[in-house]
Enzyme design. Structure first.
Site, mmCIF file in Angstrom:
data_model
loop_
_atom_site.group_PDB
_atom_site.id
_atom_site.type_symbol
_atom_site.label_atom_id
_atom_site.label_comp_id
_atom_site.label_asym_id
_atom_site.label_seq_id
_atom_site.Cartn_x
_atom_site.Cartn_y
_atom_site.Cartn_z
ATOM 1 N N ALA A 66 0.841 -1.189 0.000
ATOM 2 C CA ALA A 66 0.000 0.000 0.000
ATOM 3 C C ALA A 66 0.880 1.243 0.000
ATOM 4 O O ALA A 66 2.072 1.184 0.305
ATOM 5 C CB ALA A 66 -0.909 0.002 1.222
ATOM 6 N N GLY A 112 -0.608 -5.284 0.969
ATOM 7 C CA GLY A 112 -1.859 -5.192 0.225
ATOM 8 C C GLY A 112 -1.804 -5.887 -1.118
ATOM 9 O O GLY A 112 -2.837 -6.323 -1.640
ATOM 10 N N GLU A 115 -2.483 -9.453 -0.366
ATOM 11 C CA GLU A 115 -3.898 -9.521 -0.002
ATOM 12 C C GLU A 115 -4.783 -9.445 -1.250
ATOM 13 O O GLU A 115 -5.798 -10.131 -1.344
ATOM 14 C CB GLU A 115 -4.236 -8.405 0.977
ATOM 15 C CG GLU A 115 -3.601 -8.618 2.354
ATOM 16 C CD GLU A 115 -3.869 -7.476 3.303
ATOM 17 O OE1 GLU A 115 -4.529 -7.704 4.319
ATOM 18 O OE2 GLU A 115 -3.405 -6.347 3.033
ATOM 19 N N GLU A 135 3.502 -6.184 7.346
ATOM 20 C CA GLU A 135 2.880 -5.081 8.075
ATOM 21 C C GLU A 135 3.376 -4.911 9.504
ATOM 22 O O GLU A 135 3.441 -3.782 10.014
ATOM 23 C CB GLU A 135 1.355 -5.253 8.076
ATOM 24 C CG GLU A 135 0.673 -4.917 6.759
ATOM 25 C CD GLU A 135 0.622 -6.092 5.802
ATOM 26 O OE1 GLU A 135 -0.105 -6.010 4.798
ATOM 27 O OE2 GLU A 135 1.309 -7.112 6.054
#
Length: 260
Positions: A66, A112, A115, A135
């Site tokens: 991200a 992300g 994900e 993360e």
């Protein structure tokens, strides 16, 4: 919508979605997520689309995470809202899309990005791919379904190891633990994804949608997956594709499905 961060193209009933921020290693920012949400909505509603292929621009990254600069100053409420909106509009929408969605993972799929790949129904990785959820190195945890989908795919112990160590794993390791379906050379990545989608395109579209819904139901704690399967099975009997499929079988010919 005018797309600034992704490229869309429909060819031979496949919607190609390319995250096009190569200079940022295709990192997900708010604008990119909004465009992805729109693209998945198009895929779900467009009868010309029979499958979706998501990849990243260039060979270095699928999506390297991200865009941290956008949320580095967020408070608790803002962080929760960031995760909720992203999960609902993009990641859950991909998982529940009635059309099969394949992630073609070229290079880094981190945070992300992983994900996003895990929200897809199938994952193909290039040999140079590196995957991880780093993360906790930022004082965070995965917020776009990563803790849930990784556990579903590889099991609790391996998921906790990957998340808490924040280390990347290779494509071959990812295949071994069931995180990706296939590993292929970079030059064959898109072709392999197309090969699978072209096989799926030969099958009945409404049955494919029902199968995806039933499989997803198996993972929902408040839903009886067996009951969902029974109802979706029954619905298939009301389709023209069922009539075509059974007639073609009895007539010893290949069926021609129309998604009706």
């Amino acid at each position: 919508m005018t797309y600034q961060n992704i490229l869309l193209e429909i060819t031979d009933e496949i919607l190609y979605i390319t995250i096009n921020r190569e200079h940022k290693l295709n990192a997900l920012n708010k604008a990119t997520l909004a465009e992805l949400a729109e693209a998945i909505s198009i895929a779900a509603d467009n009868n010309e689309v029979r499958g979706v292929l998501i990849t990243g621009a260039g060979e270095r990254a699928f999506v390297a995470g991200a865009d941290i600069s956008e949320f580095s100053n967020y408070n608790i409420a803002e962080g929760e809202e960031l995760a909720r909106v992203g999960q609902n509009s993009v990641f859950d929408a991909i998982e529940n899309c009635p059309k099969p969605v394949i992630a073609a993972i070229n290079g880094f799929a981190l945070g992300g990005g992983l994900e996003l790949a895990m929200a897809c129904h199938l994952r193909i990785a290039s040999e140079n791919a590196k995957l991880g959820l780093p993360e906790v190195s930022l004082g965070l945890i995965p917020g776009y379904g990563g803790t849930q989908r990784l556990t579903q795919l590889v099991g609790k112990g391996k998921a906790i190891e990957i998340i808490t160590t924040a280390e990347m794993i290779t494509a071959s390791e990812a295949e071994k633990i069931g995180l990706v379906n296939y590993v292929v050379p970079q030059s064959e990545l898109i072709a392999k994804a197309e090969e699978i989608l072209n096989k799926i395109k030969l099958r009945a579209p409404l049955a494919i949608a029902s199968a995806i819904k039933a499989v997803n139901a198996s993972l929902l704690p408040d839903v009886d997956g067996f009951d969902t399967e029974i109802k979706e099975f029954g619905k298939c009997f009301g389709t023209l594709d069922f009539k075509e499929g059974t007639t073609a079988f009895l007539e010893k010919r290949k069926p021609v499905f129309f998604g009706k």
